[in-house]
Design an enzyme around this catalytic site. Structure first.
Site, PDB file in Angstrom:
ATOM      1  N   GLY A 131     -13.157  -9.376 -30.755  1.00 50.08           N
ATOM      2  CA  GLY A 131     -14.731  -9.905 -31.254  1.00 50.08           C
ATOM      3  C   GLY A 131     -15.737  -8.923 -30.612  1.00 50.08           C
ATOM      4  O   GLY A 131     -16.901  -8.963 -30.963  1.00 50.08           O
TER       5      GLY A 131
ATOM      6  N   ASN B  84      -7.824  -5.826 -31.915  1.00 55.32           N
ATOM      7  CA  ASN B  84      -6.384  -6.064 -31.623  1.00 55.32           C
ATOM      8  C   ASN B  84      -5.851  -7.413 -32.431  1.00 55.32           C
ATOM      9  O   ASN B  84      -4.801  -8.014 -31.906  1.00 55.32           O
ATOM     10  CB  ASN B  84      -6.012  -6.011 -30.118  1.00 55.32           C
ATOM     11  CG  ASN B  84      -6.880  -7.085 -29.434  1.00 55.32           C
ATOM     12  OD1 ASN B  84      -8.231  -7.261 -29.727  1.00 55.32           O
ATOM     13  ND2 ASN B  84      -6.479  -7.449 -28.275  1.00 55.32           N
ATOM     14  N   GLU B  85      -6.367  -7.828 -33.249  1.00 54.31           N
ATOM     15  CA  GLU B  85      -6.051  -9.309 -33.750  1.00 54.31           C
ATOM     16  C   GLU B  85      -4.716  -9.370 -34.256  1.00 54.31           C
ATOM     17  O   GLU B  85      -3.985 -10.374 -33.832  1.00 54.31           O
ATOM     18  CB  GLU B  85      -7.007  -9.516 -34.999  1.00 54.31           C
ATOM     19  CG  GLU B  85      -8.299 -10.019 -34.470  1.00 54.31           C
ATOM     20  CD  GLU B  85      -9.337  -8.979 -34.117  1.00 54.31           C
ATOM     21  OE1 GLU B  85      -9.021  -7.781 -34.294  1.00 54.31           O
ATOM     22  OE2 GLU B  85     -10.453  -9.355 -33.594  1.00 54.31           O
TER      23      GLU B  85
HETATM   24  C1  LIG Z   1      -7.144 -15.805 -40.053  1.00 51.21           C
HETATM   25  C2  LIG Z   1      -6.737 -16.566 -39.079  1.00 51.21           C
HETATM   26  C3  LIG Z   1      -7.375 -16.237 -37.647  1.00 51.21           C
HETATM   27  C4  LIG Z   1      -8.244 -15.219 -37.798  1.00 51.21           C
HETATM   28  C5  LIG Z   1      -8.954 -14.942 -36.562  1.00 51.21           C
HETATM   29  C6  LIG Z   1      -9.886 -13.951 -36.720  1.00 51.21           C
HETATM   30  C7  LIG Z   1     -10.337 -13.433 -35.565  1.00 51.21           C
HETATM   31  C8  LIG Z   1     -11.578 -12.839 -35.698  1.00 51.21           C
HETATM   32  C9  LIG Z   1     -11.707 -11.638 -35.012  1.00 51.21           C
HETATM   33  C10 LIG Z   1     -11.658 -11.987 -33.406  1.00 51.21           C
HETATM   34  C11 LIG Z   1     -10.605 -12.149 -32.637  1.00 51.21           C
HETATM   35  C12 LIG Z   1     -10.802 -12.298 -31.357  1.00 51.21           C
HETATM   36  O1  LIG Z   1     -11.652 -12.029 -30.662  1.00 51.21           O
HETATM   37  S1  LIG Z   1      -9.306 -12.944 -30.397  1.00 51.21           S
HETATM   38  C13 LIG Z   1      -9.590 -12.696 -28.724  1.00 51.21           C
HETATM   39  C14 LIG Z   1      -8.893 -11.248 -28.291  1.00 51.21           C
HETATM   40  N1  LIG Z   1      -9.311 -10.935 -26.946  1.00 51.21           N
HETATM   41  C15 LIG Z   1      -8.529 -10.293 -26.377  1.00 51.21           C
HETATM   42  O2  LIG Z   1      -7.421 -10.100 -26.452  1.00 51.21           O
HETATM   43  C16 LIG Z   1      -8.903 -10.108 -24.862  1.00 51.21           C
HETATM   44  C17 LIG Z   1      -8.276 -10.530 -23.687  1.00 51.21           C
HETATM   45  N2  LIG Z   1      -8.880 -10.205 -22.367  1.00 51.21           N
HETATM   46  C18 LIG Z   1      -8.653  -9.139 -21.881  1.00 51.21           C
HETATM   47  O3  LIG Z   1      -7.815  -8.062 -22.397  1.00 51.21           O
HETATM   48  C19 LIG Z   1      -9.250  -9.016 -20.638  1.00 51.21           C
HETATM   49  O4  LIG Z   1      -9.491 -10.164 -19.984  1.00 51.21           O
HETATM   50  C20 LIG Z   1     -10.550  -7.937 -20.629  1.00 51.21           C
HETATM   51  C21 LIG Z   1     -11.464  -8.368 -21.471  1.00 51.21           C
HETATM   52  C22 LIG Z   1      -9.912  -6.499 -20.739  1.00 51.21           C
HETATM   53  C23 LIG Z   1     -10.755  -7.962 -19.078  1.00 51.21           C
HETATM   54  O5  LIG Z   1      -9.988  -7.837 -17.925  1.00 51.21           O
HETATM   55  P1  LIG Z   1      -9.989  -8.159 -16.690  1.00 51.21           P
HETATM   56  O6  LIG Z   1      -9.078  -7.733 -15.840  1.00 51.21           O
HETATM   57  O7  LIG Z   1     -11.374  -7.869 -15.910  1.00 51.21           O
HETATM   58  O8  LIG Z   1     -10.255  -9.882 -16.483  1.00 51.21           O
HETATM   59  P2  LIG Z   1      -9.172 -10.910 -16.386  1.00 51.21           P
HETATM   60  O9  LIG Z   1      -8.764 -11.458 -15.268  1.00 51.21           O
HETATM   61  O10 LIG Z   1      -8.198 -10.458 -17.635  1.00 51.21           O
HETATM   62  O11 LIG Z   1      -9.955 -12.165 -17.107  1.00 51.21           O
HETATM   63  C24 LIG Z   1     -10.716 -12.736 -16.468  1.00 51.21           C
HETATM   64  C25 LIG Z   1     -10.511 -14.373 -16.764  1.00 51.21           C
HETATM   65  O12 LIG Z   1     -11.185 -14.522 -18.351  1.00 51.21           O
HETATM   66  C26 LIG Z   1     -10.113 -15.103 -19.180  1.00 51.21           C
HETATM   67  N3  LIG Z   1     -10.107 -14.532 -20.451  1.00 51.21           N
HETATM   68  C27 LIG Z   1     -10.318 -13.107 -20.897  1.00 51.21           C
HETATM   69  N4  LIG Z   1     -10.415 -12.875 -21.916  1.00 51.21           N
HETATM   70  C28 LIG Z   1     -10.595 -14.166 -22.530  1.00 51.21           C
HETATM   71  C29 LIG Z   1     -10.905 -14.556 -23.915  1.00 51.21           C
HETATM   72  N5  LIG Z   1     -10.967 -13.766 -25.064  1.00 51.21           N
HETATM   73  N6  LIG Z   1     -10.994 -16.041 -24.036  1.00 51.21           N
HETATM   74  C30 LIG Z   1     -10.946 -16.848 -23.027  1.00 51.21           C
HETATM   75  N7  LIG Z   1     -10.769 -16.319 -21.679  1.00 51.21           N
HETATM   76  C31 LIG Z   1     -10.375 -15.264 -21.448  1.00 51.21           C
HETATM   77  C32 LIG Z   1      -8.865 -14.700 -18.581  1.00 51.21           C
HETATM   78  O13 LIG Z   1      -7.663 -15.421 -18.643  1.00 51.21           O
HETATM   79  C33 LIG Z   1      -9.377 -14.993 -16.894  1.00 51.21           C
HETATM   80  O14 LIG Z   1      -9.210 -16.281 -16.847  1.00 51.21           O
HETATM   81  P3  LIG Z   1      -8.824 -16.702 -15.257  1.00 51.21           P
HETATM   82  O15 LIG Z   1      -7.571 -16.383 -14.946  1.00 51.21           O
HETATM   83  O16 LIG Z   1      -9.105 -18.284 -15.356  1.00 51.21           O
HETATM   84  O17 LIG Z   1     -10.247 -16.453 -14.503  1.00 51.21           O
END
Ligand SMILES: CCCCCCCCC/C=C/C(=O)SCCNC(=O)CCNC(=O)[C@H](O)C(C)(C)COP(=O)(O)OP(=O)(O)OC[C@H]1O[C@@H](n2cnc3c(N)ncnc32)[C@H](O)[C@@H]1OP(=O)(O)O
Length: 306
Positions: A160, A182-183
Site C-alpha cells: 500500500g 508484494n501482495e
Molecule cells: C483480494 C483479497 C485481498 C486483497 C488485499 C489487497 C491489498 C491491497 C493492497 C495492499 C496490501 C498491503 O498493503 S498489505 C501490507 C503489506 N506490508 C508489508 O508487507 C510491509 C511489512 N513491513 C515491513 O516490511 C517492515 O516493517 C518495513 C516497512 C520494511 C519497516 O521495517 P523496520 O525494520 O523499520 O520496522 P519493523 O521492526 O519491521 O516494524 C516496526 C513495527 O511495525 C509493525 N509493522 C510493520 N509493518 C506493518 C504493517 N503493514 N501493519 C501493521 N504493523 C506493521 C511491526 O510488526 C513492528 O511492530 P512491533 O514489533 O510491535 O514494534
C-alpha cells in the site's frame, strides 16, 4: 458562479458567448457536471490546514504547494483512521485549489508499510467495510485529483505504501530503501485500482512481472524500471525535487493540465466507481479464506520476531 471564477483566473478577455461555448465544449468532452468543472479551476487561495495528528498538511503560501505528511508511527500502517484523515486532507486540498501536493512521511525510514495488517487479520466485517470504502475513496481522490501530485519517498514503500506513491504523478525516492507491490507474497490479490496505478507507471510487461512475482525493488532498480523518476539523497532534497517538478506547471494552463490529467485517468477511475461493491466483495471473500488469514497471521508474527 462559473463565469466569475473564469474571470478572476484568466488574464485575457473572453466574451460571454465565447465563455459559454468554451464551458460547453470542455463539459461535453469529459461528460462532466458544471459543479465538477468549477472544482477544477486554477489555484485561488491557500490555507493552513488544522493540524490532524495523523496527517499534517503544510501549504507554502508563496508557491501554493502543499506538503502532506503521513504521521502514524512507527511505520505509517494504513489504518481506517489514517485513511479517513487522508481523505479529509485531500478534500480540503481540492476545495482550496492548491497548485500541487507532495506526499511524504514523518517516519525516518518508512514512507508507509502499506495496509495496517491489523485491519486485515481477523477482521470485523463492519469495520472492514468502512476501511475498504475509505481506501477506495483515498485512491479516487488522489489518483483523480485536479492538482498535480508528487511523492517524496523517504523510506520503505511496500504494498500500500508503493500504491500511494504510484497514484501520484511523480516520484522521488531516497537511496537504500525498498518499494514494490508484494501482495502476492502475502497470498492476497492486487485489487483492480492498484493494478491501474501500476500500469499507468511502468510498462504493462513490467507491471505484470512486478505484481505476479510480488517484487520489492531497491531504489536503484525502481529507477531502472521507471517505478520512480529520480533519486535524492535526503528527504529535504526529495521534497525539493518534487517542488521542481510541480513548479513546471506554473507555465501551463491549470484548466488544460487538469482536464488532460483527468481524461487520461478517467477510464481507470470509472472502472472502480462502477464496481466498488463488487471490488469489496471480491476482496472480502479472498481475505477471510482460512489459508489467507493464516498467511497474514504468520507474516505478522515474523515481523514481530525480527
Ligand atoms: C483480494 C483479497 C485481498 C486483497 C488485499 C489487497 C491489498 C491491497 C493492497 C495492499 C496490501 C498491503 O498493503 S498489505 C501490507 C503489506 N506490508 C508489508 O508487507 C510491509 C511489512 N513491513 C515491513 O516490511 C517492515 O516493517 C518495513 C516497512 C520494511 C519497516 O521495517 P523496520 O525494520 O523499520 O520496522 P519493523 O521492526 O519491521 O516494524 C516496526 C513495527 O511495525 C509493525 N509493522 C510493520 N509493518 C506493518 C504493517 N503493514 N501493519 C501493521 N504493523 C506493521 C511491526 O510488526 C513492528 O511492530 P512491533 O514489533 O510491535 O514494534
Amino acid at each position: 458562479m462559473l463565469l466569475t471564477l473564469f474571470e478572476s483566473h484568466t488574464h485575457f478577455f473572453l466574451s460571454m458567448f465565447q465563455k459559454m461555448i468554451l464551458t460547453k465544449i470542455i463539459s461535453n468532452t469529459l461528460s462532466l457536471h458544471k459543479k465538477q468543472l468549477i472544482e477544477w479551476l486554477p489555484a485561488v487561495r491557500y490555507f493552513s490546514s488544522p493540524t490532524n495528528p495523523l496527517v499534517n498538511v503544510d501549504v507554502n503560501d508563496k508557491s501554493g504547494i502543499a506538503v502532506v505528511t503521513m504521521n502514524r508511527k512507527p511505520v505509517n500502517g494504513l489504518s481506517l483512521e489514517l485513511f479517513e484523515a487522508m481523505s479529509k486532507a485531500l478534500d480540503d486540498l481540492e476545495n482550496n485549489r492548491i497548485r500541487g501536493a507532495i506526499l511524504t512521511s514523518s517516519c525516518p525510514t518508512v514512507f508507509s508499510a502499506g495496509l495496517d495488517l491489523n485491519e486485515l487479520y481477523q477482521p470485523d466485517k463492519k469495520r472492514f467495510k468502512a476501511f475498504w470504502t475509505t481506501f477506495q475513496d483515498v485512491w479516487l481522490k488522489l489518483y483523480g485529483s485536479s492538482f498535480p501530485t508528487a511523492a517524496a519517498i523517504n523510506g520503505h514503500a511496500p504494498a500500500g505504501g508503493c500504491f500511494l506513491a504510484i497514484s501520484c504523478e511523480y516520484r522521488v525516492m531516497c537511496p537504500d530503501y525498498k518499494i514494490g507491490l508484494n501482495e502476492t507474497r502475502l497470498g492476497i490479490i492486487a485489487p483492480i485500482f492498484l493494478r491501474a496505478s501500476m500500469r499507468n507507471t511502468v510498462s504493462n510487461r513490467e507491471a505484470e512481472k512486478a505484481l505476479t512475482l510480488g517484487t520489492l525493488y531497491s531504489t536503484e532498480d525502481a529507477l531502472k524500471i521507471g517505478l520512480i523518476d529520480e533519486i535524492a539523497i535526503y528527504k529535504v532534497k526529495a521534497i525539493e525535487r518534487c517542488e521542481n517538478f510541480l513548479a513546471q506547471f506554473n507555465n501551463v494552463s491549470s484548466i488544460a493540465r487538469s482536464f488532460t490529467k483527468r481524461s487520461l485517468r478517467q477510464k481507470d477511475l470509472e472502472e472502480l466507481e462502477n464496481c466498488r461493491e463488487e471490488d469489496f466483495n471480491i476482496f472480502w471473500s479472498n481475505l477471510i479464506e482460512p489459508s489467507v488469514q493464516k498467511q497474514i497471521g504468520d507474516y505478522m508474527q515474523s515481523l514481530k520476531k525480527k
